[in-house]
Design an enzyme around this catalytic site. Structure first.
Site, PDB file in Angstrom:
ATOM      1  N   ASP A 325       5.332  11.073 -16.901  1.00  0.00           N
ATOM      2  CA  ASP A 325       5.033  11.531 -18.836  1.00  0.00           C
ATOM      3  C   ASP A 325       4.608  13.010 -18.192  1.00  0.00           C
ATOM      4  O   ASP A 325       4.355  13.584 -17.560  1.00  0.00           O
ATOM      5  CB  ASP A 325       3.366  11.077 -18.976  1.00  0.00           C
ATOM      6  CG  ASP A 325       2.908  11.171 -20.260  1.00  0.00           C
ATOM      7  OD1 ASP A 325       3.679  10.732 -21.335  1.00  0.00           O
ATOM      8  OD2 ASP A 325       2.378  11.275 -20.731  1.00  0.00           O
ATOM      9  N   GLU A 378      10.141  12.775 -19.367  1.00  0.00           N
ATOM     10  CA  GLU A 378       9.738  13.024 -20.876  1.00  0.00           C
ATOM     11  C   GLU A 378       9.658  14.417 -20.878  1.00  0.00           C
ATOM     12  O   GLU A 378       7.671  14.581 -20.665  1.00  0.00           O
ATOM     13  CB  GLU A 378       8.581  12.805 -20.950  1.00  0.00           C
ATOM     14  CG  GLU A 378       8.616  12.361 -22.740  1.00  0.00           C
ATOM     15  CD  GLU A 378       6.794  12.394 -22.771  1.00  0.00           C
ATOM     16  OE1 GLU A 378       6.550  12.394 -24.351  1.00  0.00           O
ATOM     17  OE2 GLU A 378       5.712  12.613 -21.875  1.00  0.00           O
TER      18      GLU A 378
END
Length: 652
Positions: A325, A378
């Site tokens: 993330d 990401e």
């Protein structure tokens, strides 16, 4: 359990440690990647006495003791000893302490700071809002050997990847007299594998399962990095869920959050009275968007903590992939900061060089120790080489979310069809850079919350047009190069945006039109896996060719997906207006006959049934720089896939 005092049992026991000299050397160097076997709480037998060995890193503490229900939370009952080797590790053996005992560390800092902390390496935590850690073992009899054997022989980049992203707390809930409650891991295991198989998804991606105090953070504010949240059950219950998915042939991806952690007192923040896990300088160590701390990636022991954590999930929980993330927030020192709010690197630049080297080391460690696992970034910027090998200066990820594609595509679909001809470039621009990295096309949770609306409600027009647009979006997405990812609820066109406090609106799927969208996605997944040409060159320019990208006036695009065998080429034709395009002519690569193998406008999907039911024969009419062409019906707000079935010569 009977309360125990140290004086009762330790006088006759010699000092004990799980940490060897070599362990300490690796730890100090930041190269110990299995710290979960050493630090934390471990049930052991020492001098024929059963108990638990506790070890915690707190180099700036003046004293540390373990407190718990086994000693009445007495801060003086079980002191830890500081090792002599300047490792900063405190440890002790407490006889009689087994599994399922609640505990914390009571830490006195050298500056007089006193705090009770959860164990950063704990395998289990109390159910929030309680904050104690729990002694636990991770014994489990796995039944996924067939899956793991198959995984070793596979290459995820050479296979179809269709990912179903979900949030465990809101996928489904169970009605009770008091309202809805969470499903447990085991209850989810009774439903999710069968559903994924029915929908023909290849993987599930769980939003973060690591223990987090605030449910509304969706798991992205982690305090217990080594423990699946106890909201849904025990570690073994979570293992059972993964086991059942693997036995059903479904891979498992976990969201992993090494970018930041919350300020909650019981977590890693200000752990021993100093900024131990986080950067001390707030310009580097505090995230202005999330009001959280940023890991000090220049500290070896912190890097070892995080890389060990990544390998922990691959090792103990048989996870297949890690989606990392907020990579962009790690890479840039000025991320979400104004001029004067960040400190340049040693070269005067904005790149966080420590984060770059950490991500490279993380990816190398994953691939060295678990060569059949994969990592996904990401990363929302144009940072070069995210999925390029570390040896060549890249970050070493296997895949990267294609955020530009997501934003451009959704922006295009938001346009009324009459205006789409002015925005054709938004639809086609992604192919300019589609092969610069190995991409996943994400239609993620971030796009259906906080007033953004659900996917179907982003679409213009009446209800029929909205659903047709959604079917077209899915068709276009699957025809586009790259792996696929769809967030839960979109597969049956849920009208309400995602709300983490409630179950998905599964009742909407009783509507035949919504069932049609679900069936379309199910069939797309099946076709995607059935035609190797569709995925063999998913990340290579050799697998894609435009036939028509410039028909903006009619908002039609046409392209090829190509593989090893020219006869297996698929032709995709998409019409982004609600006007039927009759006798639409396209140049074709091969002389002979083509058949329609898929049409998003099929009546069974809720469409208007503008199909090409007969074989389409090519004619010697030059078109699109090819010697032969054919004409077909392109449905309103629809996409057609054609496959060659009979002919003679390959035409360039």
């Amino acid at each position: 359990m009977t309360e125990i005092t140290i004086e009762d049992t330790t006088a006759t026991l010699s000092w004990f440690s799980l940490m060897s000299e070599f362990d300490i050397q690796l730890f100090k160097a930041g190269k110990h990647y299995r710290l979960y076997n050493k630090l934390g709480a471990h049930q052991v037998v020492h001098e024929a006495v059963q108990g638990t060995y506790f070890a915690v890193w707190a180099p700036n503490a003046s004293s540390v003791s373990v407190i718990g229900n086994f000693n009445g939370w007495d801060r003086n009952a079980a002191p830890l000893q500081l090792r002599w080797d300047q490792s900063g590790i405190w440890e002790c053996f407490v006889p009689g302490v087994g599994t399922a005992e609640y505990y914390k560390y009571f830490i006195r800092g050298a500056n007089g700071y006193e705090v009770e902390k959860g164990d950063p390496y704990a395998f289990h935590w109390e159910n929030p809002p309680q904050t104690a850690t729990v002694t636990w073992d991770l014994d489990y009899k796995w039944n996924d050997s067939h899956w793991l054997s198959k995984r070793k022989l596979a290459n995820v980049l050479e296979e179809p990847m269709s990912v179903y992203e979900l949030h465990l707390g809101s996928w489904r809930r169970k009605l009770t007299d008091d309202g809805e409650r969470f499903l447990t891991y085991r209850e989810i295991a009774d439903e999710l594998p069968a559903y994924c198989n029915y929908m023909n998804f290849t993987h599930v991606e769980f939003m973060p399962v690591m223990e987090h105090p605030f449910y509304g953070s969706w798991g992205y504010q982690v305090t217990g990095f080594y423990a699946p949240t106890s909201r849904y059950g025990t570690p073994q219950d979570f293992m059972y869920l993964i086991d059942q998915l693997h036995q059903a042939g479904i891979g498992v991806i976990l969201d992993w959050v090494p970018s930041h952690f919350p300020t909650d007192e019981h977590g890693p923040a200000y752990f021993d009275g100093t900024h131990l896990y986080e950067y001390q300088d707030e310009q580097k160590g505090f995230h202005p968007d999330w009001k959280s701390y940023i890991f000090d990636l220049g500290r070896n022991e912190v890097r070892a903590f995080l890389i060990s954590n990544a390998l922990f999930w691959l090792d103990k929980y048989h996870i297949d992939g890690l989606r990392v993330d907020a990579v962009a927030s790690m890479l840039y020192l000025d991320y979400s900061r104004k001029q004067g709010e960040w400190v340049p690197n040693i070269h005067g630049g904005r790149e966080n060089l420590e984060a770059v080297s950490f991500l490279q080391e993380f990816n190398q460690a994953v691939h060295d120790h678990f060569g059949d696992a994969f990592t996904v970034a990401e990363e929302s910027t144009s940072w070069p080489g995210v999925t390029h090998p570390v040896a060549g200066g890249g970050l070493g990820f296997d895949l990267k979310w294609m955020m530009g594609w997501m934003h451009d595509t959704l922006s295009y679909f938001h346009q009324e069809p009459v205006y789409r001809k002015y925005h054709q470039g938004q639809l086609t621009f992604s192919l300019v850079y589609a092969f610069s990295e190995k991409f996943v096309l994400p239609l993620s949770h971030d796009e259906v919350v906080y007033g953004k609306g659900s996917l179907v409600n982003k679409m213009p027009g009446d209800n029929w047009q909205q659903l047709a647009n959604l079917r077209l979006l899915f068709g276009y997405m699957y025809g586009h190069p790259g792996a696929k990812m769809i967030f839960m609820g979109a597969e049956f066109a849920q009208h309400a945006e995602w709300a983490h406090d409630y179950s998905l609106n599964w009742h909407e799927n009783n509507n035949p039109d919504h069932q049609g969208v679900q069936k379309l996605l199910k069939d797309l997944n099946a076709l995607y896996a059935a035609y190797p040409v569709w995925y063999q060159n998913n990340y290579s320019a050799e697998g894609f060719e435009w036939v028509e990208a410039d028909d903006a006036e009619r908002s039609v695009v046409c392209w090829l997906r190509k593989g090893e065998d020219p006869a297996e080429t698929l032709i995709f034709i998409a019409n982004y207006t609600p006007v039927v395009r009759l006798n639409y002519r396209i140049g074709v690569p091969q002389l002979g006959f083509y058949k329609e193998v898929f049409n998003t406008d099929d009546l069974k999907y809720g469409g208007s049934n503008q199909l090409n039911t007969r074989l389409l024969e090519t004619a010697p009419i030059p078109y699109h720089k090819r010697t032969h062409s054919l004409s077909l019906t392109v449905p309103p707000l629809g996409m057609v896939i054609l496959k060659y079935v009979q002919g003679y010569d390959w035409l360039s």
